[in-house]
Write an enzyme that holds these catalytic residues in place. Sequence first.
Site, PDB file in Angstrom:
ATOM      1  N   GLN A  85      -0.146  12.567   3.420  1.00 30.12           N
ATOM      2  CA  GLN A  85      -0.612  12.562   2.027  1.00 30.12           C
ATOM      3  C   GLN A  85      -2.058  12.069   1.988  1.00 30.12           C
ATOM      4  OE1 GLN A  85       0.497   9.743  -1.192  1.00 30.12           O
ATOM      5  NE2 GLN A  85       1.361  11.517  -2.248  1.00 30.12           N
ATOM      6  N   TYR A 145      -4.227   7.972 -10.546  1.00 30.11           N
ATOM      7  CA  TYR A 145      -5.359   7.645  -9.676  1.00 30.11           C
ATOM      8  C   TYR A 145      -6.495   8.657  -9.905  1.00 30.11           C
ATOM      9  CZ  TYR A 145      -1.994   4.442  -7.713  1.00 30.11           C
ATOM     10  OH  TYR A 145      -1.063   3.443  -7.584  1.00 30.11           O
ATOM     11  N   ARG A 193       0.963  16.809  -5.309  1.00 30.04           N
ATOM     12  CA  ARG A 193       1.847  15.893  -6.047  1.00 30.04           C
ATOM     13  C   ARG A 193       1.184  15.485  -7.357  1.00 30.04           C
ATOM     14  NH1 ARG A 193       4.954  10.178  -4.810  1.00 30.04           N
ATOM     15  NH2 ARG A 193       6.943  11.237  -4.857  1.00 30.04           N
ATOM     16  N   GLY A 291      12.768   8.082  -1.696  1.00 30.88           N
ATOM     17  CA  GLY A 291      11.836   7.022  -1.330  1.00 30.88           C
ATOM     18  C   GLY A 291      12.562   5.757  -0.934  1.00 30.88           C
ATOM     19  N   ARG A 292      12.771   4.886  -1.937  1.00 26.65           N
ATOM     20  CA  ARG A 292      13.280   3.540  -1.642  1.00 26.65           C
ATOM     21  C   ARG A 292      14.628   3.548  -0.936  1.00 26.65           C
ATOM     22  NH1 ARG A 292      12.836   1.795  -7.639  1.00 26.65           N
ATOM     23  NH2 ARG A 292      13.225   4.038  -7.744  1.00 26.65           N
ATOM     24  N   CYS A 315      20.012   1.130  -1.928  1.00 26.59           N
ATOM     25  CA  CYS A 315      18.842   0.578  -2.615  1.00 26.59           C
ATOM     26  C   CYS A 315      19.314   0.095  -3.985  1.00 26.59           C
ATOM     27  CB  CYS A 315      17.797   1.685  -2.779  1.00 26.59           C
ATOM     28  SG  CYS A 315      16.470   1.272  -3.934  1.00 26.59           S
ATOM     29  N   CYS A 318      15.347  -2.713  -7.129  1.00 25.84           N
ATOM     30  CA  CYS A 318      14.817  -3.995  -7.638  1.00 25.84           C
ATOM     31  C   CYS A 318      13.293  -3.969  -7.697  1.00 25.84           C
ATOM     32  CB  CYS A 318      15.288  -5.144  -6.748  1.00 25.84           C
ATOM     33  SG  CYS A 318      14.600  -5.093  -5.077  1.00 25.84           S
ATOM     34  N   CYS A 321       9.852  -3.901  -3.247  1.00 20.69           N
ATOM     35  CA  CYS A 321       8.981  -3.160  -2.311  1.00 20.69           C
ATOM     36  C   CYS A 321       7.644  -2.809  -2.968  1.00 20.69           C
ATOM     37  CB  CYS A 321       9.688  -1.903  -1.801  1.00 20.69           C
ATOM     38  SG  CYS A 321      10.394  -0.877  -3.112  1.00 20.69           S
ATOM     39  N   CYS A 333      11.926  -5.299   2.101  1.00 24.53           N
ATOM     40  CA  CYS A 333      13.042  -4.764   1.312  1.00 24.53           C
ATOM     41  C   CYS A 333      14.093  -5.854   1.140  1.00 24.53           C
ATOM     42  CB  CYS A 333      13.632  -3.550   2.026  1.00 24.53           C
ATOM     43  SG  CYS A 333      15.078  -2.854   1.202  1.00 24.53           S
TER      44      CYS A 333
HETATM   45  C1  LIG Z   1       6.620   0.790  -1.759  1.00 22.61           C
HETATM   46  C2  LIG Z   1       6.239   2.105  -2.393  1.00 22.61           C
HETATM   47  C3  LIG Z   1       5.024   2.697  -2.084  1.00 22.61           C
HETATM   48  C4  LIG Z   1       4.666   3.931  -2.648  1.00 22.61           C
HETATM   49  N1  LIG Z   1       3.518   4.552  -2.236  1.00 22.61           N
HETATM   50  C5  LIG Z   1       3.251   5.808  -2.672  1.00 22.61           C
HETATM   51  C6  LIG Z   1       2.159   6.548  -2.123  1.00 22.61           C
HETATM   52  O1  LIG Z   1       1.453   6.097  -1.200  1.00 22.61           O
HETATM   53  N2  LIG Z   1       1.922   7.782  -2.630  1.00 22.61           N
HETATM   54  C7  LIG Z   1       2.689   8.335  -3.618  1.00 22.61           C
HETATM   55  O2  LIG Z   1       2.428   9.456  -4.053  1.00 22.61           O
HETATM   56  N3  LIG Z   1       3.766   7.671  -4.113  1.00 22.61           N
HETATM   57  C8  LIG Z   1       4.075   6.445  -3.654  1.00 22.61           C
HETATM   58  N4  LIG Z   1       5.198   5.817  -4.101  1.00 22.61           N
HETATM   59  C9  LIG Z   1       6.142   6.503  -5.028  1.00 22.61           C
HETATM   60  C10 LIG Z   1       7.282   7.188  -4.232  1.00 22.61           C
HETATM   61  O3  LIG Z   1       6.790   8.260  -3.458  1.00 22.61           O
HETATM   62  C11 LIG Z   1       8.372   7.747  -5.163  1.00 22.61           C
HETATM   63  O4  LIG Z   1       7.818   8.715  -6.002  1.00 22.61           O
HETATM   64  C12 LIG Z   1       9.054   6.661  -5.996  1.00 22.61           C
HETATM   65  O5  LIG Z   1       9.385   5.548  -5.190  1.00 22.61           O
HETATM   66  C13 LIG Z   1      10.324   7.180  -6.686  1.00 22.61           C
HETATM   67  O6  LIG Z   1      11.239   7.629  -5.732  1.00 22.61           O
HETATM   68  P1  LIG Z   1      12.522   6.721  -5.294  1.00 22.61           P
HETATM   69  O7  LIG Z   1      13.256   6.397  -6.561  1.00 22.61           O
HETATM   70  O8  LIG Z   1      13.322   7.603  -4.385  1.00 22.61           O
HETATM   71  O9  LIG Z   1      12.021   5.500  -4.629  1.00 22.61           O
HETATM   72  C14 LIG Z   1       5.547   4.555  -3.572  1.00 22.61           C
HETATM   73  C15 LIG Z   1       6.757   3.932  -3.886  1.00 22.61           C
HETATM   74  C16 LIG Z   1       7.121   2.742  -3.310  1.00 22.61           C
HETATM   75  C17 LIG Z   1       8.458   2.142  -3.625  1.00 22.61           C
END
Ligand SMILES: Cc1cc2nc3c(=O)[nH]c(=O)nc-3n(C[C@H](O)[C@H](O)[C@H](O)COP(=O)(O)O)c2cc1C
Length: 340
Positions: A85, A145, A193, A291-292, A315, A318, A321, A333
């Site tokens: 990314q 961003y 994205r 993600g998480r 997960c 919370c 992270c 975590c």
């Molecule tokens: C610790 C952390 C770091 C993240 N860093 C990025 C990132 O570098 N780039 C990005 O587009 N999204 C980032 N996200 C968002 C995740 O890609 C994702 O969209 C979000 O966590 C929701 O998905 P989940 O519910 O499966 O965690 C981050 C999320 C978390 C939790």
Amino acid sequence: MKLFDPLDINGLLIKNRIIMAPMCTHFDMTSDRAQSYYQKRADGGVGLIITESICVNKFSDNVFIDKLRRFVENIHLYNTKLFIQLVLSDDIPGSAKKLAPYSFGQYQQASISDIELCYKQIINAALACKKIGCDGIEIHGAHGYFLAQFFSKRTNFRIDKYGGCINNRMRFAIECVRNIRNNIEESFIISYRFSADEFMPNGVTIEESQQLAFELQNAGINILHVSAGIGTDGEYRVTPNANQPLGVFSDLANSIKKVVRIPVISVGRIHTPEVAEDILVHDKSDFVAIGRALIADPNWVRKVATNNSASINRCIACNNCIMKISRGDELTCKVNNNLF
Ligand SMILES: Cc1cc2nc3c(=O)[nH]c(=O)nc-3n(C[C@H](O)[C@H](O)[C@H](O)COP(=O)(O)O)c2cc1C
């Protein structure tokens, strides 16, 4: 299960529909720890890893690029595909200010030459990713961003060709894509994205995002990654908490999928196999990004594939992270103290 059906993205075969979402770790991507963290998730069975965002200006450093090559090779040992990314730099050398579409407070309006420099940097970064064997890149145009700020009426008050009507506000994104596409072969995958809804007053709406998606497809994007929210609102809507429903953004993905031919990724609390499968079966998206739940359990995919979902280390949303990351600390975590 549809979750385990392979799918092609413009000739690139992904072995299943499960993508590791980009997540910043602060581990230093060239370190053994980062390698081991990502490798564990590849070994756990995800079809595609999208790495955490890496700033395009890092790719002016050949030592960094060479170290990243080893990273890419190791992930490929698991038959897992890899996109890096890329995030544009909003730094202004020698200044504490940041670039933005429009000057306010600590932000300085990006000039046309700043924008042109961004194009050079992202082309250079994409070419480096290709050279070291990545299967593609993802442009980070989400979460409020720098790049996303141009698309949003909330943050873009320019009066030149990069501001005003929607065609002007999406110009920066579209030109980024065209610039990369003109310099790299068709077989190299470019994902984009974006936050399909910013959930903010005067922020990006789903109707605007449908237009953006359509134009990104025309500009040469191969896959769209539908996130939501902005990264700095203090409510962590990007990372929905436990009060939010599972698969909370999947209807946004569905709205995007209706207006494009290319594959669409849904993300956002897709943390149980049932919800992931339901999204795919109802054709809301072609892939699900997790993600998480993969921070919490690197073997999520393997456990689902072997009918062992009950043993998933879940997960709890919370957001410990993301809070750590937002403060500049390394990823930790609450439910998994063995990330590597
Ligand atoms: C610790 C952390 C770091 C993240 N860093 C990025 C990132 O570098 N780039 C990005 O587009 N999204 C980032 N996200 C968002 C995740 O890609 C994702 O969209 C979000 O966590 C929701 O998905 P989940 O519910 O499966 O965690 C981050 C999320 C978390 C939790």
